[in-house]
Write a protein that holds these residues in place. Structure first.
Motif, mmCIF file in Angstrom:
data_model
loop_
_atom_site.group_PDB
_atom_site.id
_atom_site.type_symbol
_atom_site.label_atom_id
_atom_site.label_comp_id
_atom_site.label_asym_id
_atom_site.label_seq_id
_atom_site.Cartn_x
_atom_site.Cartn_y
_atom_site.Cartn_z
ATOM 1 N N PRO A 7 29.395 39.155 -86.175
ATOM 2 C CA PRO A 7 27.987 39.290 -86.412
ATOM 3 C C PRO A 7 27.447 38.824 -87.432
ATOM 4 C CG PRO A 7 28.593 41.581 -85.333
ATOM 5 C CD PRO A 7 29.838 40.687 -85.745
ATOM 6 N N TYR B 83 24.872 39.063 -89.480
ATOM 7 C CA TYR B 83 24.478 40.013 -90.678
ATOM 8 C C TYR B 83 25.583 40.273 -91.433
ATOM 9 C CZ TYR B 83 25.083 44.042 -87.768
ATOM 10 O OH TYR B 83 25.752 45.023 -87.052
ATOM 11 N N ILE B 84 26.877 41.045 -90.690
ATOM 12 C CA ILE B 84 28.028 41.271 -91.370
ATOM 13 C C ILE B 84 28.547 40.234 -91.943
ATOM 14 C CG2 ILE B 84 30.253 42.086 -90.683
ATOM 15 C CD1 ILE B 84 29.147 43.976 -88.666
ATOM 16 N N LEU C 59 27.085 39.878 -95.288
ATOM 17 C CA LEU C 59 27.301 41.200 -96.454
ATOM 18 C C LEU C 59 28.779 40.865 -96.787
ATOM 19 C CD1 LEU C 59 25.370 43.923 -94.549
ATOM 20 C CD2 LEU C 59 24.863 42.755 -96.937
ATOM 21 N N TRP D 259 22.612 44.355 -79.526
ATOM 22 C CA TRP D 259 23.766 45.040 -80.405
ATOM 23 C C TRP D 259 23.803 44.633 -81.906
ATOM 24 C CZ3 TRP D 259 26.155 49.403 -79.657
ATOM 25 C CH2 TRP D 259 27.254 49.785 -80.495
ATOM 26 N N ASN D 260 23.328 43.201 -81.819
ATOM 27 C CA ASN D 260 23.708 42.733 -83.370
ATOM 28 C C ASN D 260 22.471 42.470 -84.091
ATOM 29 O OD1 ASN D 260 26.576 42.582 -83.359
ATOM 30 N ND2 ASN D 260 26.514 40.575 -82.306
ATOM 31 N N PHE E 88 19.354 42.502 -86.268
ATOM 32 C CA PHE E 88 18.930 42.969 -87.617
ATOM 33 C C PHE E 88 17.790 42.843 -88.043
ATOM 34 C CE2 PHE E 88 18.827 42.347 -92.295
ATOM 35 C CZ PHE E 88 19.174 43.658 -92.610
ATOM 36 N N VAL E 89 16.854 41.753 -88.037
ATOM 37 C CA VAL E 89 15.729 41.534 -88.895
ATOM 38 C C VAL E 89 14.694 42.506 -88.545
ATOM 39 C CG1 VAL E 89 14.223 40.045 -89.894
ATOM 40 C CG2 VAL E 89 16.154 39.241 -89.162
ATOM 41 N N TYR F 249 15.471 46.105 -88.983
ATOM 42 C CA TYR F 249 15.152 46.320 -90.360
ATOM 43 C C TYR F 249 13.677 46.503 -90.702
ATOM 44 C CZ TYR F 249 16.129 45.811 -95.426
ATOM 45 O OH TYR F 249 16.096 45.900 -96.713
ATOM 46 N N LEU G 201 22.549 50.791 -85.806
ATOM 47 C CA LEU G 201 23.698 50.617 -86.775
ATOM 48 C C LEU G 201 23.632 49.614 -87.752
ATOM 49 C CD1 LEU G 201 26.447 51.588 -84.143
ATOM 50 C CD2 LEU G 201 25.904 53.003 -86.183
ATOM 51 N N PRO G 202 23.218 48.226 -87.162
ATOM 52 C CA PRO G 202 23.052 47.205 -88.200
ATOM 53 C C PRO G 202 22.242 47.666 -89.355
ATOM 54 C CG PRO G 202 22.925 46.357 -86.109
ATOM 55 C CD PRO G 202 22.945 47.813 -85.885
ATOM 56 N N ILE H 214 24.366 49.765 -91.721
ATOM 57 C CA ILE H 214 25.479 49.023 -92.383
ATOM 58 C C ILE H 214 24.726 48.526 -93.579
ATOM 59 C CG2 ILE H 214 26.739 46.858 -92.247
ATOM 60 C CD1 ILE H 214 27.640 47.971 -89.341
ATOM 61 N N ARG H 215 23.615 47.779 -93.322
ATOM 62 C CA ARG H 215 22.917 46.990 -94.399
ATOM 63 C C ARG H 215 22.644 48.131 -95.761
ATOM 64 N NH1 ARG H 215 20.680 44.520 -98.560
ATOM 65 N NH2 ARG H 215 18.440 44.711 -98.623
ATOM 66 N N VAL I 44 25.136 48.972 -98.339
ATOM 67 C CA VAL I 44 25.357 48.175 -99.328
ATOM 68 C C VAL I 44 23.962 47.905 -99.869
ATOM 69 C CG1 VAL I 44 27.563 47.112 -99.418
ATOM 70 C CG2 VAL I 44 25.557 46.497 -97.812
ATOM 71 N N TRP J 104 31.149 49.811 -100.948
ATOM 72 C CA TRP J 104 31.871 48.620 -100.045
ATOM 73 C C TRP J 104 32.796 48.983 -98.943
ATOM 74 C CZ3 TRP J 104 29.613 44.188 -99.874
ATOM 75 C CH2 TRP J 104 28.771 43.757 -100.937
ATOM 76 N N PHE K 37 30.663 50.087 -96.003
ATOM 77 C CA PHE K 37 30.245 49.129 -95.496
ATOM 78 C C PHE K 37 31.305 48.399 -94.570
ATOM 79 C CE2 PHE K 37 31.021 44.509 -95.951
ATOM 80 C CZ PHE K 37 29.923 44.004 -94.868
ATOM 81 N N SER L 299 31.233 48.211 -90.559
ATOM 82 C CA SER L 299 31.340 46.924 -89.695
ATOM 83 C C SER L 299 32.386 46.981 -88.981
ATOM 84 C CB SER L 299 31.628 45.951 -91.052
ATOM 85 O OG SER L 299 30.500 45.932 -91.918
ATOM 86 N N VAL M 14 31.509 48.651 -85.744
ATOM 87 C CA VAL M 14 30.420 48.107 -85.071
ATOM 88 C C VAL M 14 30.876 46.788 -84.485
ATOM 89 C CG1 VAL M 14 28.012 46.964 -85.199
ATOM 90 C CG2 VAL M 14 28.529 49.261 -86.151
ATOM 91 N N SER M 15 31.637 46.029 -85.319
ATOM 92 C CA SER M 15 31.888 44.651 -84.597
ATOM 93 C C SER M 15 33.068 44.256 -83.935
ATOM 94 C CB SER M 15 31.804 43.592 -85.851
ATOM 95 O OG SER M 15 32.561 44.062 -86.896
#
Lengths: 595, 291
Positions: free
Chosen positions: A416, A418-419, A422, B222-223, B225-226, B229, B240-241, B244-245, B248, B255, B258, B262, B265-266
């Motif tokens: 993904p 965004y990951i 990061l 699922w992925n 983010f914006v 957020y 979850l995204p 995760i953000r 960090v 880290w 994170f 990550s 989730v991924s």
């Protein structure tokens, strides 16, 4: 799509032609109307300014009248007061005067009205005009008082200098006595309210024409070609801000009307001016209503003829309409508003353009645009080069481990994004980041990648996005390469073509149809690569690595300037739309030539 | 149009030239480059941030980071990870269901009927893919604020579901176009209604395509983010995204947490991606080229 359209080609063609004319007429009319509306809006602004000045002038006249009424007989006292007021309100008023009503003097001789005092700033002609017309003035004042209006405007006074207005308030010596005279001020020439152009009567005609055109357009838009659809979309986009201003302006005119006395000359002039503005707004309203009605009528007709397709398509269309298209157009509308939500026309766009010349401006559209373009070009070039290169290598015959390589090389696409962003923020971490550790092994000093240097921030973003984007190009290229028939190459070999010649004349032309759409898609993604910029460099240092979309997000979330952010987004949309259309035209043109 | 027609039969573009190790000279470094950051995340998750080191091999194996991430609770002792996982699942699931139901019918309508508005509709759907997200985000933000849906998964689901419709519709329409019409015509002659044809013939035949489209729809929700957020502000409502953000974030940077989150989730969606990747390419190029 051509395969499943049963109608003969000529019918839509004719329809398209007819609609093109309508679209042109509608666009011209819409431009006129928007111009009318804007001009009316300006006149409304100056009306408000005039009204504001008038109110202040009335207050001053009131003060003078009350002084005169309290019979501050000593002219010297009034003189001092008048001088003080004049000095205080110099930009607003040109002169102050008090008249005394004519009567019969102690010798029984009839005496005309005179100016009791008031040498302040009045020209001889003005004074004469006031004296000559005092009777009418007082009559009007008395009438106004009887009608419970607080004041009377000097519409009756003629001969006042051009552009000046006279405001007169009657006064009396005591509550019981008759009107003793008037106290007044001469208001300086105000920013002249814009007057209706003489052809304002055209506005209703224009409205009728526009309604008709819009109605027809709406009816046809269901069946029309791309030009018609573009025209219809343009009309809506044009009309939206004008409509907002129409609604708001209407309220303001009503408010101004209530605040101002009805026979106030500046307001009258401005109201006359505003009628043109209202007419303009009505035109737009009519056009939009006509368009919507026509569209609905066309839709209803089509639905009644055969409802089945609409039953299938309807729910999805309604959902996207409400949650995508309406917000989109509201967003476009927002780009014409200020922070407090008031309509400000194209000021946001003007601000964007002004920022091109002003290095200290809060927004840096020019700098960011250039940066975004460089960013996109570098990324897409790298994506295509690496992707195509790897695909060519992977496509070599007898390559061992092709499947494994392919599996490994598309890892960045699977993560993904965004990951990914990061992860790379970690990679570029100053203290622990593997990039610095490896550089340290090579003897390079620690680099503060995401620190104060624009270049290192940019490089970090770039590396992240290249890593993230090349697998897509690779997979597309590989797919296209594998679909090229092998016998083409064999035939070329038999004809004695070199490897380069085969690449140039077989591989490249056959790759194009798959690669061009991928490049367009990749460009749009990179142009709007929000996650990478936002999460890796955050646009820093000092916004130097922002791209347009992250700057818009910053304007929206941090500065809370929705209008400006919306203007940015509209510009992004226009840029990408233009890019896509032009590229599509160019590539289909080259394909046509190649065939 | 899809590039996988030729199947396993490879069609070499060039006759092999040069030594057989030459391709590997290019492929190995690139493979290492793609794998390295991912391996490093695994290391971070397992051994934590153990100081500056370039090796992506875990130095120690500990599940602490995973335990911390999974056991994440808020100050009231509510199980945040469970709540956020549920949020992500519900949002992505509902998005998929709503999106697919609407997209299936719409795609069938576009694929099988000729009607006024068809072109406008198809082009309109295509145009939505070009709208910059932030332009619709601003009014949606205001709208959700007015409706009181700003910090809720309901609002987000609504937005995700509609944004997924155009892509799903185009992909499915592309598939329906390839189904032979004769099937439907014979059923029609046998007296079947449109709806029966759609539910009994088209949908079962398209089950694989629908499944693939649904999974993509699930993955993109699922992925995402914006929007999440921007719209969500309380930890209880996070997906979850967003969480995760926040590991960090600007204030405290963890880290290893994170990395662990990550991976959690991924990994599932990466597995999905590998299973579906071939279809994705077909869908993108088919939808992207022309209507």
């Amino acid at each position: 799509m051509s395969s499943d359209s049963p109608t003969p080609a000529s019918a839509p063609q004719a329809m398209r032609g007819r609609f093109a004319v309508e679209a042109v007429v509608a666009a011209l009319a819409a431009v006129c109307v928007v111009w009318l509306g804007n001009w009316g809006y300006a006149s409304l602004q100056s009306t408000r300014e005039v009204g504001h000045r008038a109110q202040r002038a009335v207050a001053i006249a009131d003060a003078v009248a009350s002084s005169a009424g309290r019979d501050l007989v000593k002219p010297g006292a009034l003189d001092t007061e008048a001088k003080r007021l004049l000095a205080l309100h110099k930009p607003l008023i040109a002169g102050i005067f008090v008249t005394e009503q004519g009567g019969v003097d102690e010798f029984g001789i009839a005496r005309g009205a005179r100016i009791k005092w008031g040498e302040h700033g009045l020209s001889a002609a003005t004074k004469q005009a006031i004296v000559n017309q005092e009777k009418g003035l007082i009559a009007a004042a008395e009438q106004a008082m009887r009608a419970k209006k607080r004041l009377s405007w000097s519409r009756l006074i003629t001969g006042i200098d051009q552009g000046q207005a006279l405001i007169a308030v009657p006064y009396r010596k005591s509550a019981a006595s008759a009107v003793s005279g008037v106290a007044g001020v001469i208001v300086r020439a105000t920013p002249a309210p814009a007057r209706s152009p003489d052809w304002v009567w055209l506005a209703p005609l224009l409205a009728a024409l526009l309604t008709f055109v819009a109605l027809m357009a709406g009816l046809h838009v269901m069946a029309a070609g791309t030009i018609g659809q573009l025209g219809a979309a343009a009309m809506v986009i044009f009309a939206a801000p004008a409509l907002i201003s129409a609604a708001e302006g209407g309220v303001q005119i009503l408010a101004a009307d209530h605040l101002m006395p009805h026979d106030a000359p500046p307001v009258n002039a401005a109201l006359a001016a505003a009628e043109g503005w209202l007419a303009g707004s009505l035109c737009v309203l009519a056009a939009v209503l006509g368009g919507i009605l026509g569209f609905c009528a066309g839709l209803l007709r089509a639905i009644r003829r055969d409802p089945t397709p609409y039953a299938y398509v309807g729910p999805a269309m309604a959902a996207t309409g409400v949650l995508i298209f309406v917000p989109f157009f509201v967003g476009v509308g927002l780009s014409f508003t200020a922070v407090d939500g008031t309509f400000i026309g194209i000021d946001n766009y003007v601000e964007v353009i002004r920022s091109l010349a002003d290095p200290n401006s809060a927004t840096q559209f020019g700098r960011t645009l250039v940066h975004t373009i460089i960013w996109t070009v570098l990324n897409v070039t790298a994506h295509v080069t690496i992707g195509l290169g790897l695909a060519l290598i992977l496509n070599r015959p007898n390559l061992r481990g092709r499947k494994l390589y392919r599996l490994l090389l598309i890892v960045p696409w699977a993560v993904p994004n965004y990951i990914t962003a990061l992860i790379w923020k970690w990679m570029f971490n100053t203290q622990y980041g593997p990039v610095n550790v490896m550089l340290g092994m090579l003897g390079v000093d620690t680099v503060d990648w995401l620190g104060e240097s624009m270049l290192t921030n940019f490089l970090a973003n770039l590396v992240t996005n290249i890593w993230l984007g090349f697998p897509f190009m690779m997979v597309i290229s590989l797919g296209a390469l594998q679909s090229i028939p092998a016998d083409l190459y064999e035939a070329a070999s038999i004809d004695g073509a070199s490897g380069w010649q085969k690449f140039k004349h077989i591989t490249v032309p056959l790759l194009k149809p798959a690669l061009f759409p991928a490049i367009i898609l990749g460009t749009i993604w990179t142009f709007n690569a929000f996650n990478v910029i936002y999460l890796v460099s955050g646009g820093g240092p000092d916004h130097q690595t922002e791209i347009l979309i992250t700057e818009a997000y910053y304007l929206f979330t941090v500065l809370r300037r929705m209008g400006l952010a919306a203007a940015y987004s509209v510009l992004i949309f226009v840029l990408l739309m233009a890019y896509t259309l032009i590229t599509n035209k160019l590539t289909s043109a080259t394909e046509a030539v190649d065939e | 149009m899809s590039g996988k027609k030729t199947g396993t039969d490879r069609n070499p573009s060039q006759q092999g030239s040069g030594p057989s190790w030459l391709p590997h000279l290019f492929l190995v470094p690139f493979s290492v480059a793609t794998l390295y950051p991912v391996l490093y995340v695994v290391k971070l998750a397992l051994s934590g941030n153990d100081g500056a080191s370039a090796s992506p091999i875990p130095t120690s194996i500990s599940m602490d980071a995973f335990a911390t991430v999974v056991g994440n609770t808020d100050s009231h002792g509510n199980w945040l990870f469970g709540q956020q996982l549920l949020n992500s699942l519900v949002i992505a699931g509902l998005t998929t269901v709503v999106g697919i139901v609407l997209a299936c019918t719409a795609a069938y309508g576009f694929a099988r009927f000729e009607f006024p508005g068809r072109r406008v509709g198809l082009l309109g759907f295509l145009a939505t893919q070009m709208f910059p997200g932030i332009l619709t985000m601003i009014p949606l933000y205001v709208l959700m604020q007015k409706l009181g849906l700003l910090d809720s998964i309901a609002g987000l689901t609504l937005v995700y579901a509609t944004t997924s419709i155009p892509f799903c519709t185009w992909t499915l329409k592309g598939y329906f176009d390839t189904l032979p019409r004769e099937l439907e015509e014979s059923a029609y002659i046998d007296g079947a209604s449109r709806l029966t044809i759609f539910t009994r013939i088209i949908l079962p035949l398209s089950a694989p395509a629908i499944a693939v489209t649904a999974l993509f729809s699930f993955m993109s929700a699922w992925n995402e983010f914006v929007l999440a957020y921007t719209f969500l502000s309380s930890e209880q409502a996070f997906t979850l995204p967003v969480q995760i953000r926040n590991y960090v974030g600007d204030k405290d940077v963890q880290w290893s947490l994170f990395a662990a989150s990550s991976l959690l989730v991924s990994l599932p969606v990466m597995a999905l991606f590998y299973a579906l990747e071939k279809h994705l390419v077909g869908g993108l190029t088919a939808g992207g080229v022309k209507g």
